[in-house]
Design a protein around this motif. Structure first.
Motif: not given
Lengths: 474, 98
Positions: A92-97, A325-332
């Protein structure tokens, strides 16, 4: 044909006698979900294909007259912090949406081995942090008994699904009351097993020394069936224990002695809840069960102790969500430094309660505060454990309320975090001590259910389940 | 009440980006929760052993062997990462070569 309000036992018998097929059973639950889920919002994702395929296998099993496991063909929901391969697992987290589970949790494997039908993933407070399911990033679940009220939390989606007949049983996880409190609020039976009884492999970690997976069902009998299916040693988890190697003391229910801790009936409990719990205890007494008052003197310290330990462990566990590693990322994003990726991913991905607990835990573990908060809490934890050890020399189990209050209105406590934490006052000690505890419906205030908590000695799940079953037959 | 600087320091340790508005919010919220923790001051536990879990845990060791199933899974896990290169996770540089 409408099939509903079935227990596991009834559905199992119905399948065996060919009153309905597994596909029909599955379809009828999926239909109810599609009608009701918009209103209750207990499911975050429906896995229709998976469930229907599983149902087909069960029907083949029945037609070829193969021995059918107890949970074969039984529709269930799984809290969305446990992995089911190929389905999203969001906590239930945006980070793992957009995170899709790459493998099955051990409990999922065990349910699949019995051919239980997985209908979908149920709603929760983000990363299981909360007591109302309002902290889900995707919206709150409603209490089926009164849609203006919360179903409890964090396993609110699982409890509401069972209470509203959208599922015959569901799995929840309990770190400080997250199976028991929603069970109390929704009127279901919920078991938080002994720490080590059920493998947490594939459960998204919140506080690893406290987390336990357990069943939410309609009856105590069902609860035992699901517990028996998911328990046991798992080579993938070092905390799990082989239960068959633990000798169960023989006991006679007529000689069972039950303690009622006086510290659980003090200022702060809703008088209506107190009345219902006391009359349930009286029923046991009237039926010959020996009840005595006992004392757990460190009860008042358990809640602050828990709210130091759980966020501390959470702040460490949630460090893994870093956008690498996984989940939401702002690396891009054009952010130039690695640190910026961490900061912005975590700022955007985590909701308010999770951020609060990460801050709290980091504070309690930080240099200069460690001794005053974390170490002190660990010492208090020893005292809380000792209290139970002492009292369990005199009695076999304890009766307490699950929650000091009735299900509250949606929005009532969301602005005041401390008031939400206080709801956990009767449930956290059990996690600190690693004990098993059952929440079972014992009455209603108007249309709002109230649950009785039965706390047992380590690995004596069977005994507290037997004690719970007595109540269903009074 | 904890200071603005403390909140910012903790957020940095936690690798949590905060908005300015949140700094004030956390000052207030964390302070009220920390006040509640003051309850623990009433109890003397100086001679008590700390418990990190509810029962004594033992190390459980396994053989250090490569399992076929595991290496298949590793590929699946890598697919979940936002950026990879040659079977490794890719991160932004943290060392400058002059």
């Amino acid at each position: 044909m409408e099939i509903k309000e079935l227990t596991i036992k009834q559905a199992h018998d119905g399948l065996k006698k060919k009153e309905f097929s597994a596909a029909e059973l599955c379809k009828s639950y999926l239909d109810r979900i599609s009608k009701k889920n918009r209103e209750i919002f207990s499911f975050l994702e429906i896995s229709e294909d998976l469930a229907m395929n599983q149902a087909k296998e069960v029907d083949e099993m029945i037609s070829s007259k193969k021995e059918m496991p107890l949970l074969a063909g039984i529709p269930c929901g799984i809290k969305d912090n446990m992995l089911v391969e190929g389905l999203k697992c969001t906590a239930a987290s945006k980070i793992l949406k957009n995170y899709t589970a790459p493998y099955d949790a051990t409990v999922t494997k065990k349910l699949k081995a019995q051919n239980a039908l997985i209908l979908g993933k149920t709603n929760l407070d983000e990363f299981a942090m909360g007591a109302s399911t309002e902290h889900s990033a995707f919206g709150p679940t409603k209490n089926p008994n009164d849609l203006s009220r919360v179903p409890g939390g964090s396993s609110g989606g699982s409890a509401a699904a069972v209470a509203a007949d959208l599922s015959i049983f569901a799995l929840g996880s309990d770190t400080g009351g997250s199976i028991r409190q929603p069970s109390s609020f929704c009127g279901t039976v919920g078991l938080k097993p002994t720490y080590g009884a059920v493998s947490p492999y594939g459960l998204i970690a919140f506080a690893s020394s406290l987390d336990q997976i357990g069943p939410i069902t309609k009856t105590v009998e069902d609860c035992k069936m699901v517990f028996d299916a998911i328990k046991g040693k798992d080579e993938l988890d070092s905390t799990s224990v082989e239960l068959s190697k633990i000798a169960q003391a023989k006991y006679d229910l007529r000689n069972v002695r039950i303690g009622v801790p006086k510290e659980y009936f003090v200022k702060g409990i809703d008088p209506e809840v107190e009345k219902i719990i006391k009359s349930a205890i009286k029923k046991y007494e009237d039926n010959g069960v020996k009840i005595e008052e006992v004392s757990l003197p460190h009860t008042e310290y358990a809640l602050p102790c828990y709210y130091i330990i759980a966020p501390s462990e959470a702040s460490a566990n949630l460090a893994r969500y870093d956008g690498i590693k996984y989940g939401m990322s702002n690396a891009g994003s054009p952010a130039s430094k690695l640190l910026d990726v961490y900061l912005s991913t975590r700022e955007e991905g985590f909701g308010p309660e999770v951020r609060r607990r990460i801050m709290l835990g980091t504070y309690a573990l930080s240099s200069g505060y460690y001794d005053a908060y974390y170490l002190k809490a660990q010492k208090v934890r020893t005292r809380v454990i000792d209290d139970f050890n002492k009292v369990f020399k005199k009695v076999d189990a304890l009766f307490t309320p699950v929650s000091p209050i009735l299900p509250f209105k949606i929005g009532e406590k969301i602005e005041d975090p401390l008031s939400m934490y206080l709801v956990d006052i009767y449930t956290v000690s059990v996690n600190l001590a690693g004990l098993p505890a059952l929440s079972m419906p014992c009455g209603k205030a108007g249309k709002l259910p109230v649950g009785l908590q039965i706390i047992g000695k380590r690995f004596e799940e069977d005994k507290i389940l037997e004690i719970g079953k007595l109540y269903e037959h009074f | 009440m904890i200071s603005e600087e403390e909140v910012k320091h903790i957020a940095k340790l936690a690798r949590l980006g905060l908005t300015d508005k949140e700094v004030g919010k956390f000052q207030k919220e964390l302070s009220s929760i920390l006040d509640y923790f003051e309850k623990l001051k009433k109890i003397d536990v100086s001679d008590v052993e700390p418990s990190s879990r509810s029962f004594a845990a033992e190390n459980v060791l396994r053989r250090d062997e490569i399992k076929e199933e595991q290496s298949k899974r590793n590929r699946k896990l890598l697919e979940l990462a936002p950026e990879t290169k040659d079977g490794y996770l890719k991160v932004k540089p943290i060392i400058k070569f002059s």
